[in-house]
Scaffold this motif. Structure first.
Motif, short mmCIF file in Angstrom:
data_model
loop_
_atom_site.label_atom_id
_atom_site.label_comp_id
_atom_site.label_asym_id
_atom_site.label_seq_id
_atom_site.Cartn_x
_atom_site.Cartn_y
_atom_site.Cartn_z
N ASP A 298 -0.35 -8.45 1.36
CA ASP A 298 -1.25 -7.66 2.20
C ASP A 298 -0.50 -6.86 3.27
OD1 ASP A 298 -0.43 -9.61 3.94
OD2 ASP A 298 -2.43 -10.41 4.36
N SER A 299 0.82 -6.92 3.21
CA SER A 299 1.71 -6.15 4.10
C SER A 299 1.60 -6.57 5.56
CB SER A 299 1.44 -4.64 3.97
OG SER A 299 1.59 -4.22 2.63
N SER A 300 0.92 -7.68 5.85
CA SER A 300 0.78 -8.11 7.23
C SER A 300 1.99 -8.88 7.73
CB SER A 300 -0.47 -8.98 7.39
OG SER A 300 -0.32 -10.20 6.66
N ARG A 301 2.83 -9.32 6.81
CA ARG A 301 4.01 -10.10 7.19
C ARG A 301 5.23 -9.60 6.42
NH1 ARG A 301 2.37 -15.97 5.71
NH2 ARG A 301 1.15 -14.86 4.14
N ILE A 302 6.39 -9.84 6.99
CA ILE A 302 7.63 -9.63 6.26
C ILE A 302 8.44 -10.92 6.33
CG2 ILE A 302 7.79 -7.14 6.52
CD1 ILE A 302 9.64 -7.52 8.88
N VAL A 303 9.21 -11.15 5.31
CA VAL A 303 10.10 -12.31 5.27
C VAL A 303 11.52 -11.80 5.21
CG1 VAL A 303 10.00 -12.49 2.75
CG2 VAL A 303 10.64 -14.49 4.10
N SER A 304 12.40 -12.51 5.89
CA SER A 304 13.82 -12.14 5.88
C SER A 304 14.67 -13.38 5.67
CB SER A 304 14.22 -11.46 7.20
OG SER A 304 13.97 -12.31 8.30
N ILE B 167 10.78 -1.49 10.25
CA ILE B 167 9.73 -0.96 9.37
C ILE B 167 9.64 0.54 9.61
CG2 ILE B 167 7.28 -0.99 8.77
CD1 ILE B 167 7.20 -3.91 9.56
N TRP B 168 9.65 1.30 8.50
CA TRP B 168 9.68 2.77 8.57
C TRP B 168 8.43 3.35 7.91
CZ3 TRP B 168 14.52 4.20 10.66
CH2 TRP B 168 15.53 3.24 10.58
N ASP B 169 7.97 4.47 8.42
CA ASP B 169 6.91 5.23 7.76
C ASP B 169 7.51 5.86 6.51
OD1 ASP B 169 5.34 7.71 7.08
OD2 ASP B 169 4.09 6.92 8.68
N SER B 170 6.90 5.56 5.34
CA SER B 170 7.52 5.99 4.08
C SER B 170 7.38 7.49 3.83
CB SER B 170 6.90 5.22 2.92
OG SER B 170 5.53 5.56 2.76
N LYS B 171 6.56 8.16 4.62
CA LYS B 171 6.42 9.61 4.44
C LYS B 171 7.26 10.39 5.44
CE LYS B 171 1.86 9.58 2.26
NZ LYS B 171 0.46 10.08 2.31
N THR B 172 7.32 9.90 6.68
CA THR B 172 8.03 10.65 7.71
C THR B 172 9.41 10.08 8.00
OG1 THR B 172 7.17 9.30 9.53
CG2 THR B 172 5.81 11.15 8.77
N ASP C 160 0.83 -1.21 0.00
CA ASP C 160 0.00 0.00 0.00
C ASP C 160 0.86 1.26 0.00
OD1 ASP C 160 1.03 0.01 2.54
OD2 ASP C 160 -0.91 -0.14 3.57
N GLY C 161 2.19 1.09 -0.01
CA GLY C 161 3.09 2.22 -0.12
C GLY C 161 3.30 3.01 1.14
N THR C 162 2.67 2.60 2.25
CA THR C 162 2.76 3.42 3.47
C THR C 162 4.03 3.15 4.26
OG1 THR C 162 1.52 1.77 4.73
CG2 THR C 162 0.26 3.54 3.68
N ASN C 163 4.60 1.96 4.09
CA ASN C 163 5.75 1.60 4.90
C ASN C 163 6.89 1.08 4.04
OD1 ASN C 163 4.53 2.17 7.44
ND2 ASN C 163 3.42 0.23 7.32
N VAL C 164 8.07 1.05 4.64
CA VAL C 164 9.26 0.48 4.02
C VAL C 164 9.91 -0.44 5.04
CG1 VAL C 164 11.64 1.00 3.33
CG2 VAL C 164 9.76 2.33 2.38
N VAL C 165 10.35 -1.62 4.59
CA VAL C 165 11.10 -2.52 5.46
C VAL C 165 12.56 -2.52 5.03
CG1 VAL C 165 10.64 -4.57 4.04
CG2 VAL C 165 11.22 -4.85 6.45
N SER C 166 13.44 -2.65 6.02
CA SER C 166 14.87 -2.71 5.73
C SER C 166 15.51 -3.84 6.51
CB SER C 166 15.56 -1.39 6.10
OG SER C 166 15.40 -1.12 7.47
N GLY C 167 16.49 -4.49 5.90
CA GLY C 167 17.25 -5.52 6.57
C GLY C 167 18.72 -5.16 6.54
N SER C 168 19.45 -5.53 7.60
CA SER C 168 20.81 -5.03 7.76
C SER C 168 21.78 -6.11 8.19
CB SER C 168 20.82 -3.90 8.81
OG SER C 168 22.12 -3.58 9.23
N TYR C 169 23.05 -5.80 8.00
CA TYR C 169 24.11 -6.67 8.50
C TYR C 169 24.12 -6.72 10.02
CZ TYR C 169 26.60 -7.53 4.07
OH TYR C 169 26.98 -7.97 2.83
N ASP C 170 23.37 -5.83 10.69
CA ASP C 170 23.32 -5.87 12.15
C ASP C 170 22.33 -6.92 12.66
OD1 ASP C 170 20.78 -4.80 11.81
OD2 ASP C 170 21.26 -2.83 12.68
#
Length: 1596
Positions: free
Chosen positions: A1168-1174, A1140-1145, A1125-1135
């Protein structure tokens, strides 16, 4: 023309020398006719010019009898090829070929007539052979044969003793002459038979019943193959003679017309048997009798011909006498019935073929579609037709299925229908390609013993075939067995695939179309296919111009029989408007009851039904029954509602059950009898509508809303849902299938299928699977909400039982989500309960799916204490746990174990599956709800898989690899459907599909972007150049017009996907490489993740930063993705975390998601953005609830980074640990409690720790290149830092008297220090070529052993540095070394996966390498008595070995979820301590008697609280015999027998204290209380329904 020819081989002249031959030759000649050997002469004189020159009658010696062709023109000469080969009869039996020449019968006849014979050059010997061919009349042959018999008689009398009766021998010879005479009559007999069939063929239209059969028989007997017939024999001639006799009666047309009605079954039998005999004659004679004899293909032909002849005579007698008989049809195929029964059982068990029941499928009206049916049957029966597939295509309603049914009936009556498969858009369960292949193979095996035997052999040789990819199955289950059976086939075998376009499983459809268009061309010609479908683009494109596919477009025409009159027929045809389904529906209406009256009703309707299915349905339904009768109306509407709205076809019996009418009440059947004009059904046959348009008509208020039969979807869905709830309420119960033990997987219960059939009746199966689908369409009402509440509060667990046993757990979450949404607005309490149910299912689906009892034994017991489901349903006698850090549901839903480092992950578009790529070059696909691997591993890449993505319809997966190629796979079968795409010169780092899936974009280490055609692999755009470093990530915009790329040059660019022109960018701002980019769903924004630890969101047109930089990660960001839905962004890191980040703020919405023990490589949102896979380098894929953000509470004291080294104190009361968190810690070895504050002082990771002999001090070595000595009680800094090493210190150890310390370093040296002053007392010892990994003192401290990355170990004099060694044998770096207690042996562990034991004086191996770990060994140690060795490995396990034999005597102990870095024995050798990359320390019970009785010396555990002072006993599982090799795999705690004891959910799993652990030291330890635990055959005591129902009633 002559009937035969006599070939005279005269002599050879002109040979002067035969190369390679010394001495005189002995030459002989072989003669081949059309490739078949027909003559071998004797040896000629031993000369280069041998002469045979047989004069006179050659019948007695070597005469070739060549049967003449039946010429179409008398001027034609035979073209049969004649080959003569000249050989030397060698003494050694090698018989070298000297030369050969080719000619034809016609050419030889012509030259023989023109001169004295034929001469021909041949071979390298440069000679000429002289031949003559002369005609021989039939009379000459007979006379010659008779003379031969007379001569034989005389010869026999001379050589046979008087005691032997020579009459038998003479009888055989005489029979041979008579047989030859009969064979010569074959052609006249065949001609006579054809003359008898011709009149029947000519009037076939008048006798439509038998026309198809006689027509095919005529085609077979007049085929080109039969015209070229040469070799016949007495037996086959007798069969033709029997057919002639039969048709001497049947062939009387007048008599045939008079008998066709009264003797229809006899006439049909005659016609069918005629076809079968015709096929047999063609197959028998088409290859020549001598060829058959030589190959002996048909061992039972004589008997079969006799049986066929007898059947023909029986039919003749029945026809002559006017007697109706039972079917006597005899198949020409030769079968082994007894063996067939045995083999059929094997095939049934192995293949479990899909079932296709055609009982209610209708055929063409009698007398219609004659020309088309003839065309199809002739094409499928013809052996000269090079196409083995007939594809009939036409629009919906054009009659394809009725034609397929008619053709199937025809070939079934001939016993030549191999298989009949049909697809239905309303019934997709039989659409799997492997099920289709299994069905075809099984059906063909049932009808052909040669196929059956070959198939059984294949399945016996490889039991995994049934699970192989579809192309392998096609090869092994169809192509190979049919190829074996082909020489034995007596005519065509027809396989029909109807309505291919209605195969709605996209993957299976694509696979089937691919097989038909390609691989099926390889099948033997005797196996023919009829395929019907709509002209869908994918099918047309695949079948177009394929030489093995005959294509026929079906025109919509209507041919009606004479009844009920031409005028009425024409009127009905006009009403149909050319729509076949209209005609079919009208026909069904007419024939159901009282046809004349029904016809009158149709005609009265007149113009209102013209070209109008709705009006036709109105008329049909109006006259189906008395709709004014309330009883009939309600019953009929209810039946129609179930038929139209049911989610799968139901039989009348099943519908009786589901509607609550029971087995005895036949109300449904009675109603169906009235509705037969619009429904198809039969006993045991699923009810279906005649056409999909009928369902649309019934449910459209504009079309039937005013009618009594209108189906209001919302209202009727409510009725259906309520009925489902009623079924579940009355029939669900605890342990419905009486499962005896909780130790077994569902799949291991031997009679589970029978139990399901007996205890889970069809109504329960249907209601359990589909109640939510009906609820989804129903209106909200108080009654429905109450029913839903009763279901969730009383039957929720029992429903999950049924889903588990039926293998449908993956659908539970969707059902509960539908129910939650239904209740949301009206009953928040119910919605909340259902939300908890969704979390319960999401968290425990893997366990519930694997073993039904663990719904209660594991799931209910291990659910969070705040769970409403647990609180409502949980009873006594279950395991209890204490996990202070976990109070509610975790965001971690699932852990999927991989085989290697996971490099990339992605969700399918329906979110039901997850695809992963890994460093083992494999692609795998997982069920995202149950965690089961549903496809793969897909093998093909030769290097790591760097990137994967699903196509938009999820039927394909694209992968990019370090091997520089792109491949596209079938997502179900793993077949490579396109690729490899080659062109990049460096590894592929990223791939993605366009939104329409027609294109694939790839980014590479070569700095370019390319766009490929996903079907052909052609490069359609690119390479796009502009970046100055490697491309790390690429993605398409939503409309596929643009591509975004992120690069190692720190910039983001956007390209025009067609031209490659830079449309925007470069976007600059990141201070390190861009690792990942993605478009927002509306393509207005781009997200990027970078090595600078930040996430940025850019305007895709201007490049302005619209959000970010988002900061929070502590290491480089490797993967980013937008929610759908474009509202959020997920990021994965070497840490090791995801956010999950708000894509506007740019604000953090959720996270960090912690649990991975190594860097995250890839992240993605579900649709449906209810889950993330890593995916992670810790070799796992994890699935998280994106909407559950849990902040850990009650964390225990523990290391916060990798534990790199552990050691026991010499009295075994304490454990020291060093960590990458730069601290040293001391723990109580029994309770795990911290006994001192963290020792801090090092500026980099701790690599090694060791206790002094008196346990007062601890030494630590660090990557900061220093050693430090600490007071083990207070943590005070006693000595150090000791400095001198030029690189980080890898290993340290105290001498036995504790006065010295040895250290090994990455600087390749060993140093010995004074433990009090830090002075260097010996060394540096140099000699190793690479880094030192491990050092240890001998027990007397006179020697030091060192292991190195140079694959060797060395032993040094600890005072002088004199060296013994190197000891060589390992094939990779040595990671750990240790002396035995008596110092006579040294143990080493290596990255070559082995443990080795060496003689410390000689360096000789004293035992073979110990093998058992699956990857590198990180640490080894001897027990104090030196009888055992413990090892830790990168495979996360600890093993205990017998130091003499190398046998694993305990373990592998599983529990760590990252590499085991360090292991050590306690001084009394009863325990082992291990440290791990998962930040925990585990102490294992390794008492020598472990497993003989119970795993632990004690019967209780002590749990640590956050304060380390609050302890309480947790009872051990004292009634469980764990054995020496207990398991902890994928959450399952198992004993050595692999019994399923309990399943630990992923949020508790990583730090669970297992029964064979003394304690676990970590921040989130979970301790288990086994004191009231029941399992195995007592498992059902954990739930007592009677008490529970009473309590439940009180609660409500």
């Amino acid at each position: 023309m002559a009937n035969a020819y006599s070939l005279l081989i005269q002599n050879i002249e002109g040979i002067t020398k035969i190369p390679g031959l010394h001495g005189t030759p002995k030459l002989f000649v072989k003669v081949h006719l059309d490739g078949s050997l027909v003559l071998v002469t004797g040896d000629g004189e031993s000369t280069l010019s041998p002469r045979w020159n047989y004069s006179g009658n050659l019948w007695e010696v070597n005469r070739i009898m060549i049967y003449a062709n039946s010429w179409s023109r008398s001027a034609d000469l035979p073209t049969d090829k004649l080959t003569l080969e000249v050989y030397h009869n060698s003494f050694f039996g090698l018989n070298p070929l000297i030369g050969k020449c080719d000619t034809t019968i016609g050419e030889l006849l012509r030259e023989s007539a023109a001169s004295t014979g034929k001469s021909d050059d041949f071979g390298s010997a440069s000679g000429r052979i002289f031949l003559r061919l002369s005609p021989v009349s039939s009379q000459d042959l007979h006379e010659s044969a008779s003379r031969g018999v007379q001569q034989m008689s005389a010869d026999v009398q001379k050589v046979v003793p008087s005691s032997v009766d020579s009459s038998h021998i003479m009888g055989v010879a005489d029979a041979a002459v008579k047989a030859k005479s009969m064979a010569d009559d074959f052609q006249p007999l065949l001609s006579q038979l054809l003359s008898q069939l011709k009149p029947i063929v000519d009037i076939g239209d008048e006798i439509a019943t038998i026309h198809p059969y006689i027509n095919i028989a005529w085609m077979v007997l007049t085929s080109q193959v039969m015209e070229k017939q040469r070799d016949a024999d007495e037996k086959i001639a007798k069969l033709v003679q029997a057919m002639v006799k039969l048709y001497s009666s049947v062939g009387d047309i007048g008599f045939l017309r008079s008998r066709i009605n009264t003797l229809e079954n006899v006439v049909l039998e005659i016609a069918a048997q005629t076809v079968e005999c015709s096929h047999f004659i063609r197959e028998y004679t088409g290859h020549g009798f001598s060829g058959r004899l030589l190959r002996n293909t048909f061992s039972g032909t004589a008997k079969k011909i006799q049986e066929l002849s007898e059947v023909l005579m029986k039919l003749k007698d029945s026809f002559d006498q006017g007697i109706v008989v039972q079917s006597v049809f005899l198949s020409a195929e030769i079968q082994d019935r007894v063996q067939g029964l045995i083999e059929s059982d094997l095939l049934n068990n192995k293949l479990r073929p899909a079932q296709y029941n055609a009982a209610v499928r209708t055929g063409c009206l009698e007398g219609t579609r004659k020309e088309l049916l003839t065309e199809i049957t002739v094409s499928l029966s013809s052996c000269t037709n090079t196409s083995n597939i007939f594809w009939l295509h036409g629009v919906a309603g054009s009659g394809k299925s009725t034609i397929a049914n008619t053709v199937s009936h025809y070939f079934r009556s001939l016993h030549r229908l191999g298989a009949f498969i049909f697809f239905d858009r309303d019934y997709s369960c039989n659409s799997d390609v492997r099920g289709v292949l299994h069905h075809i193979a099984h059906r063909l095996a049932e009808s052909n013993m040669h196929v059956r035997k070959a198939l059984c052999d294949a399945l016996s040789a490889d039991a995994t075939l049934v699970d192989a990819d579809y192309r392998t199955q096609f090869q092994k289950l169809l192509l190979d067995p049919l190829t074996v059976a082909a020489p034995y086939s007596c005519g065509p075998t027809v396989i029909i695939v109807d309505a291919l376009d209605e195969c709605l499983d996209c993957t299976s459809r694509q696979a089937l179309v691919s097989l038909i268009a390609g691989d099926m061309a390889k099948l033997p010609a005797a196996f023919r296919f009829l395929i019907t479908s709509r002209p869908d683009s994918d099918i047309v494109r695949s079948f177009h111009l394929k030489p093995h596919i005959s294509s026929r477009q079906l025109d919509i025409t209507t041919e009606e029989p004479q009844w009920p009159g031409d005028d009425n027929i024409q009127l009905l045809a006009t009403y149909s408007g050319g729509l076949f389904i209209w005609a079919a529906a009208a026909y069904k209406f007419l024939k159901t009851f009282d046809p004349p009256k029904r016809l009158e009703q149709l005609l009265k309707a007149g113009g209102i039904i013209h070209d109008d299915l709705d009006q036709l349905y109105n008329v049909a339904l109006h006259h189906a029954g008395d709709w004014a009768n309330a009883n009939f109306s309600s019953a009929a509407q209810a039946v129609l509602a179930w038929v139209v709205l049911s989610r799968e076809p139901l039989t009348a019996e099943a519908l009786n059950w589901i509607m609550g009418l029971g087995q005895e009440d036949l109300q449904v059947t009675k109603v169906l009898e009235f509705l037969g004009c619009v429904l198809q059904w039969g006993p045991g046959i699923a009810i279906s509508t005649l056409h999909g348009s009928f369902s649309d008509y019934l449910t459209d208020p504009k079309r039937s809303g005013s009618k009594a039969w209108f189906i209001d979807i919302i209202l009727q869905s409510q009725v259906l849902t309520m009925r489902c709830f009623q079924v579940l309420a009355t029939k669900l119960k605890f342990n419905i299938c009486h499962i005896e033990t909780s130790h077994l997987r569902n799949s291991d219960i031997p009679d589970l299928a029978e139990r399901i059939e007996r205890y889970i009746l069809v109504d329960v199966r249907y209601a359990s699977r589909y109640w939510a689908h009906h609820l989804h369409l129903a209106a909200t009402s108080p009654a429905m909400l109450d029913a839903l509440k009763q279901f969730t509060s009383k039957h929720f667990l029992f429903w999950l039982e049924v889903l588990s046993l039926l293998g449908l757990v993956s659908g539970a979450h969707e059902a509960l989500e539908i129910a939650k949404n239904y209740a949301q607005a009206k009953d928040q309490g119910l919605a909340s309960f259902l939300q908890d149910g969704m979390k319960f299912v999401a968290g425990f689906a893997p366990a519930i799916a694997l073993s039904m009892p663990h719904l209660y034994v594991s799931a209910l017991a291990m659910a969070p204490q705040t769970s409403a489901i647990r609180e409502h349903y949980r009873r006594n006698h279950t395991i209890k746990y204490e996990a202070p850090s976990v109070t509610g549901w975790s965001s971690l839903l699932m852990v999927l174990p991989g085989e290697d480092v996971i490099t990339t992950v992605a969700f399918s578009h329906d979110s039901s599956r997850v695809v992963s790529g890994s460093e083992d070059c494999m692609v795998r696909i997982w069920d995202s709800r149950t965690g089961a691997i549903v496809a793969g591993p897909f093998k093909g890449h030769s290097s790591w898989v760097s990137s994967v993505a699903f196509s938009h319809d999820s039927t394909r997966v694209v992968s990019g690899s370090g091997d520089c190629t792109v491949r596209i796979w079938d997502s179900q079968t793993g077949t490579i459907v396109a690729g490899p795409f080659e062109g990049h010169s460096n590894p592929i780092n990223s791939v993605a599909f366009s939104h329409d899936s027609t294109c694939v974009v790839s980014g590479s280490g070569d700095g370019t972007v390319r766009i490929w055609d996903s079907q052909t692999g052609a490069v359609i755009a690119g390479p796009f150049q502009g970046h100055s470093d490697r491309i790390n990530s690429v993605a398409f915009s939503h409309d596929s017009t643009h591509v975004v790329s992120g690069s190692g040059d720190g910039t983001v660019r956007i390209w025009d996907a067609k031209s490659g022109v830079i449309a925007a960018g470069p976007f600059e701002g990141h201070t390190d490489a861009i690792s990942s980019v993605a478009f927002s769903p509306d393509s207005t924004r781009v997200v990027s993740g970078s090595g600078d630890f930040t996430v940025r969101i850019w305007d895709s047109q201007t490049g302005a930063v619209v959000a970010g930089p988002c900061k929070g990660h502590r290491d480089r960001i490797i993967s980013v993705a937008f929610s759908h839905d474009g509202t959020n962004v997920v990021s994965g890191s070497y840490d090791c975390t995801a956010y999950i980040w708000d894509s506007k703020t740019g604000a953090i919405v959720a996270g960090p998601f912690e649990g991975h023990s190594d860097r995250i490589s890839s992240v993605a949102f579900s649709h449906d953005s209810s889950r993330i896979v890593s995916g992670s380098s810790d070799c796992t894929v994890r699935i998280w609830d994106s909407q559950t953000d849990v902040v850990p509470v009650g964390l225990l004291e523990a290391h916060t980074d990798w534990v790199s080294s552990v050691a026991f104190s010499h009295d075994s009361t304490w454990v020291a640990s060093g960590s990458s968190d730069r601290t040293v810690r001391i723990w109580n070895a029994q309770t795990g409690a911290s006994v001192a504050r963290p020792f801090e002082g090092h500026s980099d990771r701790i690599s090694s720790v060791a206790f002094s002999h008196d346990s007062r001090h601890v030494v630590s070595g660090s990557r900061d290149r220093t050693l430090r000595i600490w007071d083990s009680q207070t943590g005070a800094h006693v000595a150090g830092p000791f400095e001198g090493h030029r690189n980080w210190i890898s290993s340290v150890a105290f001498s036995h008297e504790s006065s010295r310390i040895v250290s090994g370093s990455d600087d390749c040296t060993v140093r010995i220090w004074d433990s009090q002053t830090g002075a260097l007392v010996a060394g540096p010892f140099s000699g190793h070529r690479y880094w030192i990994t491990s050092v240890a003192f001998s027990h007397d401290s006179t020697r030091v052993v060192s292991g190195s990355g140079d694959w060797t170990l060395r032993i040094w004099d600890s005072r002088t540095g004199a060296v013994t060694g190197p000891f060589e044998g390992h094939t990779d770096a040595i990671s750990s070394v240790a002396f035995s207690h008596d110092s006579t042996r040294v143990v080493s562990g290596s990255s070559d996966y082995t443990v080795r034991i060496w003689d410390s004086q000689t360096g000789a191996l004293v035992a073979p390498p110990f093998e058992g770990h699956r990857t590198w060994i990180s640490s080894v140690a001897f027990s104090h008595d030196s009888t055992r060795i413990v090892s830790g490995s990168g495979d996360c396990t600890v093993c205990v070995w017998d130091s003499t034999t190398g046998a694993i005597i305990a373990g592998p102990f599983e529990g760590h979820h990252n590499w085991v870095s360090s292991v050590a024995f306690s001084h009394d050798s009863t325990r082992v301590v291990s440290g791990s990359g998962d930040c925990t320390v585990r102490i294992w019970d390794c008492h020598p008697d472990v497993g003989k009785e119970h795993i632990s010396q004690t019967d209780k555990l002590v749990a640590r609280s956050s304060s380390s002072s609050d302890t309480r006993p947790l009872h051990q599982a004292s009634d469980i015999t764990w054995g020496l090799h207990p398991r902890f795999v994928d959450g399952w705690i198992m004993n050595s027998a692999s019994d399923l004891i309990i399943w630990v959910p992923p949020w508790l799993r990583d730090q669970t204290c297992l029964p064979w652990n003394i304690c676990v030291i970590g921040s989130r330890v979970c301790n288990l209380d086994w004191s009231d635990f029941v399992h195995g055959r007592q498992w059902n005591e954990c739930f007592t329904p009677r008490n529970w129902y009473a309590q439940s009633a009180r609660q409500h």
